[in-house]
Design a protein around this motif. Structure first.
Motif, PDB file in Angstrom:
ATOM      1  N   UNK A 238      -6.534   6.859   0.389  1.00 34.43           N
ATOM      2  CA  UNK A 238      -7.211   7.565  -0.661  1.00 34.43           C
ATOM      3  C   UNK A 238      -6.609   8.902  -0.372  1.00 34.43           C
ATOM      4  N   UNK A 239      -7.456   9.630  -1.228  1.00 36.55           N
ATOM      5  CA  UNK A 239      -6.326  11.087  -1.265  1.00 36.55           C
ATOM      6  C   UNK A 239      -5.807  11.438  -2.501  1.00 36.55           C
ATOM      7  N   UNK A 240      -5.322  10.388  -3.787  1.00 36.74           N
ATOM      8  CA  UNK A 240      -4.897  10.730  -5.164  1.00 36.74           C
ATOM      9  C   UNK A 240      -4.717   9.449  -5.253  1.00 36.74           C
ATOM     10  N   UNK A 246       2.098   4.873  -8.307  1.00 40.79           N
ATOM     11  CA  UNK A 246       3.451   4.324  -6.828  1.00 40.79           C
ATOM     12  C   UNK A 246       3.384   3.074  -7.677  1.00 40.79           C
ATOM     13  N   UNK A 247       2.216   1.874  -7.443  1.00 40.87           N
ATOM     14  CA  UNK A 247       2.496   1.017  -7.814  1.00 40.87           C
ATOM     15  C   UNK A 247       2.751   0.501  -9.211  1.00 40.87           C
ATOM     16  N   UNK A 268      -1.124   0.821  10.209  1.00 45.04           N
ATOM     17  CA  UNK A 268       0.322   0.054  10.819  1.00 45.04           C
ATOM     18  C   UNK A 268      -0.528  -1.765  11.226  1.00 45.04           C
ATOM     19  N   UNK A 269      -1.267  -1.847  11.514  1.00 43.68           N
ATOM     20  CA  UNK A 269      -2.523  -2.603  11.739  1.00 43.68           C
ATOM     21  C   UNK A 269      -3.172  -3.570  10.867  1.00 43.68           C
ATOM     22  N   UNK A 292       2.627   6.140   4.793  1.00 43.17           N
ATOM     23  CA  UNK A 292       4.257   6.351   3.722  1.00 43.17           C
ATOM     24  C   UNK A 292       5.061   5.604   4.028  1.00 43.17           C
ATOM     25  N   UNK A 293       5.887   5.722   2.598  1.00 43.91           N
ATOM     26  CA  UNK A 293       6.680   4.254   2.569  1.00 43.91           C
ATOM     27  C   UNK A 293       6.818   3.840   1.592  1.00 43.91           C
ATOM     28  N   UNK A 294       7.223   2.633   1.181  1.00 49.07           N
ATOM     29  CA  UNK A 294       6.940   1.907  -0.006  1.00 49.07           C
ATOM     30  C   UNK A 294       5.944   0.800  -0.042  1.00 49.07           C
TER      31      UNK A 294
END
Length: 341
Positions: A238-240, A246-247, A268-269, A292-294
């Protein structure tokens, strides 16, 4: 509650004529999640005037898009003759939108005239350009005094918060000779961080702890060119709105087809995504959220799971026998196409 949004659909023009024998009998349906407001029907008109007002109380958990759909009323089968989606963050940021003509989507022609007003329940302005040094100093004194009185820090999965009463600095030299300075924030919570400006041009917020809980939106997408497309469900931070863009611009031909469903997950889980449909419980696979990242993680809600409904039941677990960490419906813009199953 964050505040209150008042949305007005004044009128429309050049709306598509679905029936060749007569003009449309249009009405408007405004939706925010499961909350719906329906206007009156204007008979036999391609330029209807509604002046219809819908009121919404906005919370942190509210969906971030308002859907406006125009229908042609008919016996037994109201035809959709266009729709638009308004980003809630745009209304909140602008406060007032007055008399804006907006083109309808998913139709040949048509525009609607809309206005919107956001009334905050609590105004918090953290614009860096508007905060004076005296204000920052006053906030520091209040925060430090409060913590010295309570002598405690609180951290929870739903609303992480910490207050730092002392400033600490660490300077390092990186290989190209520039100074790297590590500084503790004056104040931080799940929405923003306050740091001393000094001469810094930019900064990066990091944590020494891995797998921290983060606010996540479960967002549905589908193929733009396929009317019988499966639903692709992504876990996005969330947050923007940029995470959704991006998707959409990833080259996979996807468009957003429903509202975000907020939850809190650990970065990461992996989490198993389960859904209840057709009287059965299906495991659609694992989701993993990264900050972050793709976007490498999503699950597919196949047409064979479709029922005649405008939502998808979602349950997240860390294992098949584990208690649900999240459970709730993900609302869609349209009813699922059962014929695609």
């Amino acid at each position: 509650a964050i505040g209150h949004v008042s949305l007005t659909v004044h009128k429309a023009k050049k709306i598509e004529k679905k029936n060749l024998l007569k003009k449309a009998d249009p009405y408007v349906l405004i939706k925010l999640g499961k909350e719906e407001h329906k206007s009156n029907t204007v008979n036999n008109s391609q330029r209807p005037s509604w002046n219809f007002v819908a009121e919404f109380d906005i919370k942190e958990s509210s969906p971030r898009q308002i859907s406006i759909e125009v229908f042609d009323e008919d016996i037994g089968n109201d035809a959709n003759i266009g729709n638009i989606t308004i980003d809630m963050d745009t209304i909140i940021k602008k406060k007032t939108i007055e008399n804006v003509w907006t083109k309808l989507e998913n139709c040949k022609s048509g525009e609607v005239l809309i206005s919107a007003k956001f009334t905050p329940s609590l105004v918090v302005d953290v614009n860096e350009e508007d905060i004076s040094n005296s204000t920052i100093n006053m906030e520091k004194e209040v925060i430090i005094k409060e913590i010295e009185t309570k002598k405690e820090q609180t951290t929870s999965l739903d609303k992480p918060k910490q207050v730092v009463t002392e400033q600490s600095y660490l300077e390092l030299k990186n290989p190209d000779g520039h100074d790297i300075e590590f500084v503790d924030p004056i104040y931080c919570d799940d929405e923003y961080v306050v740091v001393e400006k000094n001469s810094k041009n930019w900064f990066l917020v990091v944590s020494s702890l891995a797998n921290l809980p983060i606010n996540v939106n479960l967002v549905p997408f589908k193929q733009t060119s396929d009317t019988s497309s499966a639903i692709f469900l992504y876990p996005l931070p969330r947050g923007g709105f940029h995470n959704i863009k991006r998707v959409v611009h990833s080259g996979k031909g996807l468009k957003k087809c429903g509202y975000e469903k907020d939850c809190v997950l650990r970065a990461g889980e992996p989490y198993q995504f389960w859904t209840d449909t057709q009287g059965k419980n299906f495991n659609l696979g694992n989701l993993k959220t990264e900050t972050f990242g793709p976007d490498k993680s999503w699950v597919v809600y196949k047409p064979e799971y479709f029922e005649s409904q405008d939502y998808i039941e979602a349950t997240l677990r860390q294992s098949e026998q584990a208690e649900p960490l999240f459970s709730g419906p993900i609302s869609l813009y349209d009813t699922l196409n059962v014929e695609a199953a």
